[in-house]
Design a protein around this motif. Structure first.
Motif, short mmCIF file in Angstrom:
data_model
loop_
_atom_site.label_atom_id
_atom_site.label_comp_id
_atom_site.label_asym_id
_atom_site.label_seq_id
_atom_site.Cartn_x
_atom_site.Cartn_y
_atom_site.Cartn_z
N THR A 80 0.84 -1.19 0.00
CA THR A 80 0.00 0.00 0.00
C THR A 80 0.88 1.24 0.00
OG1 THR A 80 -1.71 -1.16 1.24
CG2 THR A 80 -1.79 1.25 1.24
N LYS A 81 0.59 2.17 -0.88
CA LYS A 81 1.38 3.38 -0.98
C LYS A 81 1.19 4.25 0.25
CE LYS A 81 2.30 7.19 -4.21
NZ LYS A 81 3.71 6.80 -4.46
N LEU A 82 2.29 4.81 0.76
CA LEU A 82 2.23 5.66 1.94
C LEU A 82 1.72 7.04 1.59
CD1 LEU A 82 5.71 4.80 3.53
CD2 LEU A 82 3.48 3.92 4.23
N ALA A 83 1.12 7.71 2.58
CA ALA A 83 0.72 9.10 2.38
C ALA A 83 1.97 9.94 2.19
CB ALA A 83 -0.07 9.59 3.60
N GLN A 84 1.89 10.96 1.35
CA GLN A 84 3.07 11.75 1.00
C GLN A 84 3.68 12.46 2.21
OE1 GLN A 84 2.39 14.76 -1.95
NE2 GLN A 84 4.56 15.06 -2.37
N ASP A 85 2.85 12.83 3.19
CA ASP A 85 3.37 13.58 4.33
C ASP A 85 3.83 12.66 5.48
OD1 ASP A 85 0.90 12.66 5.07
OD2 ASP A 85 0.15 14.58 5.82
N THR A 86 3.98 11.37 5.20
CA THR A 86 4.47 10.43 6.21
C THR A 86 5.90 10.77 6.61
OG1 THR A 86 3.05 8.66 5.37
CG2 THR A 86 4.94 7.99 6.71
N ALA A 87 6.19 10.67 7.91
CA ALA A 87 7.54 10.92 8.41
C ALA A 87 8.30 9.60 8.53
CB ALA A 87 7.48 11.61 9.77
N GLU A 117 13.81 -0.08 9.26
CA GLU A 117 14.27 -1.34 9.82
C GLU A 117 15.72 -1.53 9.42
OE1 GLU A 117 12.79 -3.16 11.89
OE2 GLU A 117 10.65 -2.82 11.69
N ASN A 118 16.60 -1.67 10.42
CA ASN A 118 18.03 -1.79 10.14
C ASN A 118 18.41 -3.23 9.83
OD1 ASN A 118 19.59 0.89 10.83
ND2 ASN A 118 17.85 0.73 12.22
N VAL A 119 18.02 -3.66 8.65
CA VAL A 119 18.37 -5.00 8.20
C VAL A 119 18.86 -4.89 6.77
CG1 VAL A 119 16.73 -6.21 9.68
CG2 VAL A 119 15.98 -5.40 7.46
N ALA A 120 19.63 -5.87 6.36
CA ALA A 120 20.16 -5.86 5.00
C ALA A 120 19.02 -5.80 4.01
CB ALA A 120 21.01 -7.11 4.77
N GLY A 121 19.14 -4.92 3.03
CA GLY A 121 18.11 -4.83 2.00
C GLY A 121 17.00 -3.86 2.32
N ASP A 122 17.04 -3.23 3.51
CA ASP A 122 15.95 -2.33 3.86
C ASP A 122 15.97 -1.07 3.01
OD1 ASP A 122 13.76 -1.38 5.68
OD2 ASP A 122 15.24 0.19 6.03
N VAL A 123 17.14 -0.48 2.85
CA VAL A 123 17.25 0.75 2.07
C VAL A 123 17.33 0.43 0.58
CG1 VAL A 123 18.68 2.76 1.59
CG2 VAL A 123 18.28 2.06 3.94
N HIS A 124 18.25 -0.45 0.21
CA HIS A 124 18.38 -0.85 -1.19
C HIS A 124 17.46 -2.04 -1.41
CE1 HIS A 124 21.61 1.97 -1.64
NE2 HIS A 124 22.21 1.46 -0.58
N TRP A 125 16.37 -1.79 -2.07
CA TRP A 125 15.25 -2.72 -2.13
C TRP A 125 14.88 -3.01 -3.57
CZ3 TRP A 125 9.97 -2.34 -3.55
CH2 TRP A 125 9.10 -3.25 -2.94
N ALA A 126 14.83 -4.30 -3.90
CA ALA A 126 14.44 -4.73 -5.25
C ALA A 126 15.26 -4.03 -6.33
CB ALA A 126 12.95 -4.47 -5.48
N GLY A 127 16.57 -3.93 -6.07
CA GLY A 127 17.46 -3.36 -7.07
C GLY A 127 17.46 -1.85 -7.11
N GLY A 128 16.69 -1.20 -6.21
CA GLY A 128 16.65 0.25 -6.20
C GLY A 128 16.56 0.76 -4.79
N LEU A 133 11.26 5.40 1.30
CA LEU A 133 12.14 6.56 1.20
C LEU A 133 11.67 7.51 0.10
CD1 LEU A 133 15.64 4.91 1.69
CD2 LEU A 133 14.60 6.63 3.17
N SER A 134 11.17 6.95 -0.97
CA SER A 134 10.68 7.78 -2.06
C SER A 134 9.37 8.46 -1.71
CB SER A 134 10.49 6.93 -3.32
OG SER A 134 11.72 6.38 -3.76
N GLU A 135 8.52 7.76 -0.97
CA GLU A 135 7.17 8.26 -0.70
C GLU A 135 7.11 9.23 0.48
OE1 GLU A 135 4.83 4.73 -0.30
OE2 GLU A 135 5.41 4.00 -2.28
N LYS A 163 17.47 14.40 -2.47
CA LYS A 163 16.18 14.80 -3.02
C LYS A 163 15.67 16.11 -2.43
CE LYS A 163 15.90 11.16 -5.58
NZ LYS A 163 16.04 11.27 -7.05
N GLY A 164 16.47 16.71 -1.55
CA GLY A 164 16.07 17.99 -0.96
C GLY A 164 14.91 17.87 0.01
N LYS A 165 14.72 16.69 0.58
CA LYS A 165 13.62 16.49 1.53
C LYS A 165 14.04 16.94 2.93
CE LYS A 165 11.55 12.55 -0.89
NZ LYS A 165 10.96 11.21 -0.72
N ARG A 166 13.05 17.28 3.73
CA ARG A 166 13.30 17.82 5.06
C ARG A 166 13.78 16.73 6.01
NH1 ARG A 166 12.79 22.43 7.22
NH2 ARG A 166 12.40 22.82 9.42
N ILE A 167 14.83 17.04 6.78
CA ILE A 167 15.36 16.13 7.80
C ILE A 167 15.44 16.89 9.12
CG2 ILE A 167 17.34 14.74 8.53
CD1 ILE A 167 18.12 14.45 5.59
#
Length: 206
Positions: A80-87, A117-128, A133-135, A163-167
């Motif tokens: 399910t796609k996350l809401a755009q304003d999700t933190a 989730e700090n596990v292998a593959g969490d950030v780099h997912w399905a080859g991308g 992170l994008s949503e 991506k110039g997103k707020r942190i």
């Protein structure tokens, strides 16, 4: 004889957890067994003094008789796609208790969250890059010595930065953040959680 007597015991061990608002270890009220998405046991409840949510990692007596669920697997064709304003809450396993409590408080304040989730593959997912992170449009970086050593967390904030997103930074220890995000709004969650949380809400809402 009470039919339910077998379920209760005067000697039942109290469950304690650290309340970041009160800055002390308290006896958890209304404790309930929960499991993280990775299937790790934990206990969630309320602080008897401030009424805030407290979270404790690890198995307790409440988990007795409960079957450990499988870790959640995210599939690209069913997700399910996350809401755009999700933190996006970016944290390491060592800081999971604070991250879970912070996420719970943010959601009560009307801000949807996604827990890294700090596990292998969490950030780099399905080859991308992981879809979360994008949503997500904003990130809470939970800063601690362990966070500075986490490659997974680094990959996440670097993507947000590119991506110039707020942190914003939730600081848990007197350490400096990575140079690239040192100008991000920083909030000391240990010195005064309530005040820092209110200021964080304002920063995330800008």
């Amino acid at each position: 004889m009470n039919d339910h007597a077998e379920y209760y015991s005067d000697d039942e061990e109290a469950i304690e957890a650290y309340c970041v608002r009160c800055k002390e270890t308290i006896e958890v009220e209304n404790p309930r067994a929960v499991w993280t998405r990775r299937g790790v046991p934990a206990t969630r409840g309320e602080c008897p003094d401030c009424g805030g949510t407290v979270f404790r990692m690890g198995r307790t007596g409440l988990h007795s008789g409960e079957e450990r669920p499988a870790a959640v697997q995210v599939a690209s064709n069913t997700r399910t796609k996350l809401a755009q304003d999700t933190a996006y809450i970016n944290f390491t396993e060592a800081d999971a208790e604070l991250a879970e409590q912070l996420a719970d408080d943010l959601q009560k304040a009307g801000i949807a969250t996604w827990l890294h989730e700090n596990v292998a593959g969490d950030v780099h997912w399905a080859g991308g890059i992981h879809p979360a992170l994008s949503e997500c449009s904003r990130m809470v970086y939970v800063l601690s010595p362990q966070a500075l050593d986490s490659e997974s967390m680094e990959a996440a904030w670097k993507f947000f930065k590119s991506k110039g997103k707020r942190i914003v930074i939730a600081q848990l220890a007197p350490v400096d953040p990575p140079d690239a995000i040192r100008r991000s709004p920083r909030f000391d969650m240990i010195a005064d959680y309530r005040s820092a949380f209110r200021q964080m809400i304002q920063a995330l809402s800008q």
